[in-house]
Design a protein around this motif. Sequence first.
Motif, PDB file in Angstrom:
ATOM      1  N   GLU A  17       0.835  -1.188   0.000  1.00 33.93           N
ATOM      2  CA  GLU A  17       0.000   0.000   0.000  1.00 33.93           C
ATOM      3  C   GLU A  17       0.876   1.247   0.000  1.00 33.93           C
ATOM      4  O   GLU A  17       1.773   1.381   0.820  1.00 33.93           O
ATOM      5  CB  GLU A  17      -0.896   0.010   1.232  1.00 33.93           C
ATOM      6  CG  GLU A  17      -1.836   1.188   1.286  1.00 33.93           C
ATOM      7  CD  GLU A  17      -2.710   1.173   2.525  1.00 33.93           C
ATOM      8  OE1 GLU A  17      -3.298   2.217   2.822  1.00 33.93           O
ATOM      9  OE2 GLU A  17      -2.781   0.144   3.206  1.00 33.93           O
ATOM     10  N   LEU A  18       0.613   2.149  -0.950  1.00 34.15           N
ATOM     11  CA  LEU A  18       1.332   3.415  -0.990  1.00 34.15           C
ATOM     12  C   LEU A  18       0.557   4.442  -0.179  1.00 34.15           C
ATOM     13  O   LEU A  18      -0.624   4.666  -0.428  1.00 34.15           O
ATOM     14  CB  LEU A  18       1.493   3.895  -2.436  1.00 34.15           C
ATOM     15  CG  LEU A  18       2.349   3.005  -3.319  1.00 34.15           C
ATOM     16  CD1 LEU A  18       2.345   3.528  -4.753  1.00 34.15           C
ATOM     17  CD2 LEU A  18       3.760   2.929  -2.802  1.00 34.15           C
ATOM     18  N   LEU A  19       1.219   5.029   0.770  1.00 35.68           N
ATOM     19  CA  LEU A  19       0.585   6.030   1.610  1.00 35.68           C
ATOM     20  C   LEU A  19       0.822   7.417   1.031  1.00 35.68           C
ATOM     21  O   LEU A  19       1.933   7.735   0.605  1.00 35.68           O
ATOM     22  CB  LEU A  19       1.145   5.952   3.033  1.00 35.68           C
ATOM     23  CG  LEU A  19       0.976   4.608   3.735  1.00 35.68           C
ATOM     24  CD1 LEU A  19       1.680   4.620   5.079  1.00 35.68           C
ATOM     25  CD2 LEU A  19      -0.490   4.280   3.901  1.00 35.68           C
ATOM     26  N   PRO A  20      -0.208   8.247   1.015  1.00 33.82           N
ATOM     27  CA  PRO A  20      -0.033   9.605   0.485  1.00 33.82           C
ATOM     28  C   PRO A  20       0.939  10.411   1.337  1.00 33.82           C
ATOM     29  O   PRO A  20       0.974  10.286   2.554  1.00 33.82           O
ATOM     30  CB  PRO A  20      -1.433  10.207   0.535  1.00 33.82           C
ATOM     31  CG  PRO A  20      -2.309   9.232   1.221  1.00 33.82           C
ATOM     32  CD  PRO A  20      -1.556   7.978   1.469  1.00 33.82           C
ATOM     33  N   THR A  21       1.719  11.253   0.651  1.00 35.37           N
ATOM     34  CA  THR A  21       2.687  12.097   1.351  1.00 35.37           C
ATOM     35  C   THR A  21       2.118  13.466   1.665  1.00 35.37           C
ATOM     36  O   THR A  21       2.659  14.188   2.484  1.00 35.37           O
ATOM     37  CB  THR A  21       3.951  12.293   0.489  1.00 35.37           C
ATOM     38  OG1 THR A  21       3.590  13.042  -0.675  1.00 35.37           O
ATOM     39  CG2 THR A  21       4.573  10.978   0.105  1.00 35.37           C
ATOM     40  N   GLY A  22       1.042  13.836   0.940  1.00 42.09           N
ATOM     41  CA  GLY A  22       0.479  15.168   1.111  1.00 42.09           C
ATOM     42  C   GLY A  22       1.007  16.163   0.098  1.00 42.09           C
ATOM     43  O   GLY A  22       0.527  17.276   0.001  1.00 42.09           O
ATOM     44  N   HIS A  23       2.002  15.779  -0.681  1.00 40.53           N
ATOM     45  CA  HIS A  23       2.544  16.647  -1.724  1.00 40.53           C
ATOM     46  C   HIS A  23       2.061  16.088  -3.062  1.00 40.53           C
ATOM     47  O   HIS A  23       2.417  14.966  -3.436  1.00 40.53           O
ATOM     48  CB  HIS A  23       4.069  16.667  -1.688  1.00 40.53           C
ATOM     49  CG  HIS A  23       4.660  17.696  -2.586  1.00 40.53           C
ATOM     50  ND1 HIS A  23       4.718  17.533  -3.953  1.00 40.53           N
ATOM     51  CD2 HIS A  23       5.185  18.910  -2.325  1.00 40.53           C
ATOM     52  CE1 HIS A  23       5.267  18.588  -4.490  1.00 40.53           C
ATOM     53  NE2 HIS A  23       5.558  19.449  -3.519  1.00 40.53           N
ATOM     54  N   PRO A  24       1.244  16.856  -3.793  1.00 38.86           N
ATOM     55  CA  PRO A  24       0.639  16.328  -5.028  1.00 38.86           C
ATOM     56  C   PRO A  24       1.648  15.804  -6.053  1.00 38.86           C
ATOM     57  O   PRO A  24       1.411  14.765  -6.672  1.00 38.86           O
ATOM     58  CB  PRO A  24      -0.125  17.519  -5.592  1.00 38.86           C
ATOM     59  CG  PRO A  24      -0.329  18.445  -4.439  1.00 38.86           C
ATOM     60  CD  PRO A  24       0.816  18.215  -3.506  1.00 38.86           C
ATOM     61  N   GLY A  25       2.765  16.483  -6.236  1.00 41.88           N
ATOM     62  CA  GLY A  25       3.760  16.032  -7.206  1.00 41.88           C
ATOM     63  C   GLY A  25       4.384  14.708  -6.828  1.00 41.88           C
ATOM     64  O   GLY A  25       4.595  13.833  -7.669  1.00 41.88           O
ATOM     65  N   VAL A  26       4.693  14.550  -5.557  1.00 40.49           N
ATOM     66  CA  VAL A  26       5.287  13.300  -5.074  1.00 40.49           C
ATOM     67  C   VAL A  26       4.261  12.175  -5.146  1.00 40.49           C
ATOM     68  O   VAL A  26       4.553  11.071  -5.602  1.00 40.49           O
ATOM     69  CB  VAL A  26       5.825  13.465  -3.636  1.00 40.49           C
ATOM     70  CG1 VAL A  26       6.287  12.137  -3.070  1.00 40.49           C
ATOM     71  CG2 VAL A  26       6.951  14.491  -3.608  1.00 40.49           C
TER      72      VAL A  26
END
Length: 65
Positions: A17-26
């Motif tokens: 599972e990939l967790l969101p970083t909060g940075h749209p580009g990343v």
Amino acid sequence: MPETSEPSQPVEPLGVELLPTGHPGVDAGLARLEALDGVPAETHVAVYEDVHQRLADTLAALDQE
């Protein structure tokens, strides 16, 4: 010498599972990694290179801010 090819083995999804970083580009770059789940490793290189370039571009843009 005749070329032999081994039958390809079925590829199992890793289920990571990939967790969101909060940075749209990343997050957009990392989302590309989901395309690799369950596909043969031979197809991974192009996606890894694309993700690397996206992340490098994101870092470069942060340096310019």
